[in-house]
Each structure stands twice: as C-alpha cells, then as structure tokens.
Design a protein around this motif. Structure first.
Motif, PDB file in Angstrom:
ATOM      1  N   LEU A  73      42.134  28.661  34.517  1.00 32.98           N
ATOM      2  CA  LEU A  73      41.929  29.584  35.785  1.00 32.98           C
ATOM      3  C   LEU A  73      42.456  30.490  35.068  1.00 32.98           C
ATOM      4  O   LEU A  73      43.596  31.019  35.360  1.00 32.98           O
ATOM      5  CB  LEU A  73      42.617  29.247  37.060  1.00 32.98           C
ATOM      6  N   THR A  75      43.272  35.313  36.051  1.00 35.91           N
ATOM      7  CA  THR A  75      43.332  35.703  37.372  1.00 35.91           C
ATOM      8  C   THR A  75      43.637  37.399  36.698  1.00 35.91           C
ATOM      9  O   THR A  75      44.289  37.363  35.651  1.00 35.91           O
ATOM     10  CB  THR A  75      44.095  35.204  37.879  1.00 35.91           C
ATOM     11  N   ASP A  79      38.536  44.045  38.314  1.00 32.44           N
ATOM     12  CA  ASP A  79      36.989  43.134  38.457  1.00 32.44           C
ATOM     13  C   ASP A  79      35.851  43.334  37.405  1.00 32.44           C
ATOM     14  O   ASP A  79      35.316  42.333  37.162  1.00 32.44           O
ATOM     15  CB  ASP A  79      36.089  44.187  39.507  1.00 32.44           C
ATOM     16  N   ILE A  82      37.092  40.590  35.204  1.00 33.69           N
ATOM     17  CA  ILE A  82      36.807  39.117  35.211  1.00 33.69           C
ATOM     18  C   ILE A  82      35.169  39.769  34.796  1.00 33.69           C
ATOM     19  O   ILE A  82      34.888  37.911  34.599  1.00 33.69           O
ATOM     20  CB  ILE A  82      37.040  39.556  36.676  1.00 33.69           C
ATOM     21  N   GLU A  83      34.722  40.790  34.948  1.00 33.42           N
ATOM     22  CA  GLU A  83      33.607  40.187  34.651  1.00 33.42           C
ATOM     23  C   GLU A  83      32.979  40.027  33.452  1.00 33.42           C
ATOM     24  O   GLU A  83      32.212  38.914  32.583  1.00 33.42           O
ATOM     25  CB  GLU A  83      32.740  41.704  34.747  1.00 33.42           C
ATOM     26  N   MET A  86      34.087  36.600  32.689  1.00 34.30           N
ATOM     27  CA  MET A  86      32.601  35.324  33.071  1.00 34.30           C
ATOM     28  C   MET A  86      31.737  35.488  32.554  1.00 34.30           C
ATOM     29  O   MET A  86      30.513  34.778  31.848  1.00 34.30           O
ATOM     30  CB  MET A  86      32.190  35.957  34.999  1.00 34.30           C
ATOM     31  N   ARG A  98      37.664  28.842  35.084  1.00 35.04           N
ATOM     32  CA  ARG A  98      37.892  29.792  36.247  1.00 35.04           C
ATOM     33  C   ARG A  98      37.846  31.479  36.215  1.00 35.04           C
ATOM     34  O   ARG A  98      38.687  31.291  35.846  1.00 35.04           O
ATOM     35  CB  ARG A  98      37.437  29.176  37.253  1.00 35.04           C
ATOM     36  N   GLU A 100      38.620  34.682  38.268  1.00 34.71           N
ATOM     37  CA  GLU A 100      39.088  35.577  39.398  1.00 34.71           C
ATOM     38  C   GLU A 100      40.124  36.673  39.512  1.00 34.71           C
ATOM     39  O   GLU A 100      41.021  36.603  39.217  1.00 34.71           O
ATOM     40  CB  GLU A 100      38.947  34.880  40.880  1.00 34.71           C
ATOM     41  N   ARG A 101      39.346  37.850  40.266  1.00 34.91           N
ATOM     42  CA  ARG A 101      40.363  38.904  40.353  1.00 34.91           C
ATOM     43  C   ARG A 101      41.463  38.608  41.569  1.00 34.91           C
ATOM     44  O   ARG A 101      40.995  38.096  42.244  1.00 34.91           O
ATOM     45  CB  ARG A 101      38.726  40.083  41.203  1.00 34.91           C
ATOM     46  N   MET A 102      42.112  39.170  40.941  1.00 34.40           N
ATOM     47  CA  MET A 102      43.645  38.257  42.069  1.00 34.40           C
ATOM     48  C   MET A 102      44.982  39.134  41.732  1.00 34.40           C
ATOM     49  O   MET A 102      44.829  39.476  40.951  1.00 34.40           O
ATOM     50  CB  MET A 102      44.395  36.859  42.280  1.00 34.40           C
TER      51      MET A 102
END
Length: 271
Positions: A73, A75, A79, A82-83, A86, A98, A100-102
């Motif tokens: 994962l 984080t 944004d 993260i993009e 991905m 995975r 995720e923005r966090m």
C-alpha cells in the motif's frame, strides 16, 4: 507554520513537482533507497506500507521484493503523485498493490496490518513527524519493522540554500524544520518516542550529480520541496532565485556540471 497550512503547502507543492520528481531525483536518492532495503530485509509474501510514496520509487521496488504473494500500500499527500503510481501499476498490470492519497499522521489502515513500514525522505515535510512515526508503529505487527530515511545535517547538504532563497520571497517558511531530524540523535529520539525499539541508525555521505546549471536548478526548484512557491514566482523572480542558487553552489561546480554534497540518515526500528 500552522499544521493545516503546512499540509496544504506540501500537498499542492508536490502536485507541482510530481512530473519532474522521478527524472531529477531517482539517481540522487538511490544510496538512501539501497540502504533502506538492506535494512528492511523484505521477505516474499510480506505486507508493506510505503508512507509518502511519491512516484512509487520505493513502493514498486518493495512490490518486486515481496512477490506475487505479498502486498504493498502506497500513500502520499499529493493527488498527482498517487495518479502517477496508479498509472505505473496499471501499465505493469500489478494487482497486489494499492495507492491512496492519505495523511501520514492519520493512516487509514488497521492496527498491526503490515509486516513492514517504509518512509523514504518524507518525514521532513510533515508537521508532526513523531505522530507520523506513531502511525507507522501502529499499523505494523508485533515483531514488524519500520525503516525511514531523512536528509542529514544542514551543513552537510550543499543544496540547502534553496530554503533561505525562497523564504526571503514568501510570507512564511516553506519547510521550517526540514533538517531537524538529520541532527545528531533526533531521528533515534523521535523513533523511540513513537514506540520503536532495537533502533539502528546509518549515515550516508553522498553527492548529487548534475550535468548542467539548468538541471541543478530544475531539481532544486521544480522537482523538490519549494515547487509550489517557485511556480507562483514571476519569470523575473524565477531568474533571480536560480542565479542566487547557482552562486550558492559555485564551489561545487566543475567543467561537467555540479557535484553537490549531501547526507542521509537511515533509521530502522522494531515493534
């Protein structure tokens, strides 16, 4: 700087830096990354969380180490970062990861969910690094380990003048405590405060290699921590800060570009 403001500066600053970061920093950060992986000793099948993952330089390396039976994962507060992660995961058809923005200080993950927690050169940007480390501690299992890296002492990092140069032209400091964790004992103390035991530290003296003045300035201002402020400057001010920065690193210039000293501090702790 007020914590919410600092988070916004980091979030939108790294959005600006995302497209430049990997090209300009991947090789420069490799010594720190190599040391982290030597300490982490990731095994096949382990679950890993990579906090402040950026473009996934550490995440995808961890994914390769843990294999098809493992899981990663990643984080990040940005944004755009993260993009990009991905996109790479989709391109590589990586299913056991995975992104995720966090917020690093409030990880959306269960207690003891992971075997390994990683954070490569991200703690310096966080309003409360100890709180972030507490979260990294919380989400790993008993017997799990956490490996983090930070930049070393300010006098040992020849590019450090970028902060002073930018701060003179903005209303608040960009990264007010950036070098604090690199000072003697600070990373170890912070990890102890977060709950970690069996702490091991390594220091690495390194050099950042740039082929030209343009490349050195791009890394400093477009692909790094001052990107948000830099992108708001007028063309005149951008030229001014680049000229001032190049003057500050003149001592490291040679006919083939610049060789700028740097230092990393790597810490490993167990739960």
């Amino acid at each position: 700087m007020e914590e919410a403001l600092q988070r916004r500066v980091q979030r939108y600053g790294w959005d600006k830096a995302a497209q430049y970061y990997e090209t300009l920093w991947q090789q420069q950060l490799k010594p720190a990354h190599n040391s982290m992986f030597a300490l982490a000793q990731i095994s096949v099948g382990e679950k890993i969380i990579d906090t402040a993952c950026g473009t996934g330089l550490i995440s995808f390396r961890a994914l390769e180490a843990t294999g098809v039976d493992g899981y990663v994962l990643g984080t990040d507060i940005s944004d755009k970062m993260i993009e990009l992660c991905m996109q790479v995961a989709k391109m590589n058809k990586s299913e056991n990861c995975r992104f995720e923005r966090m917020d690093a200080e409030l990880l959306v993950a269960g207690d003891g969910e992971f075997d390994v927690s990683l954070c490569a050169l991200g703690l310096m940007y966080m309003p409360n690094p100890v709180r972030a480390l507490q979260e990294m501690f919380r989400v790993i299992k008993h017997g799990g380990r956490c490996v983090v890296s930070v930049w070393g002492k300010r006098p040992h990092c020849g590019w450090a003048s970028i902060f002073e140069i930018v701060d003179k032209r903005v209303t608040s400091e960009v990264c007010p405590m950036f070098f604090n964790l690199g000072n003697d004992g600070m990373l170890e103390r912070s990890m102890k405060m977060a709950g970690f035991s069996d702490i091991v530290l390594e220091k690495i003296n390194t050099h950042l290699q740039y082929k030209s003045a343009e490349e050195a300035c791009a890394a400093a201002f477009e692909g790094g921590p001052v990107a948000l402020a830099y992108h708001k400057f007028s063309d005149v001010v951008k030229k001014e800060v680049c000229e001032e920065y190049l003057q500050s690193i003149e001592a490291y210039k040679h006919e083939n570009g610049y060789t700028i000293p740097g230092e990393f501090v790597i810490g490993k702790g167990s739960r």
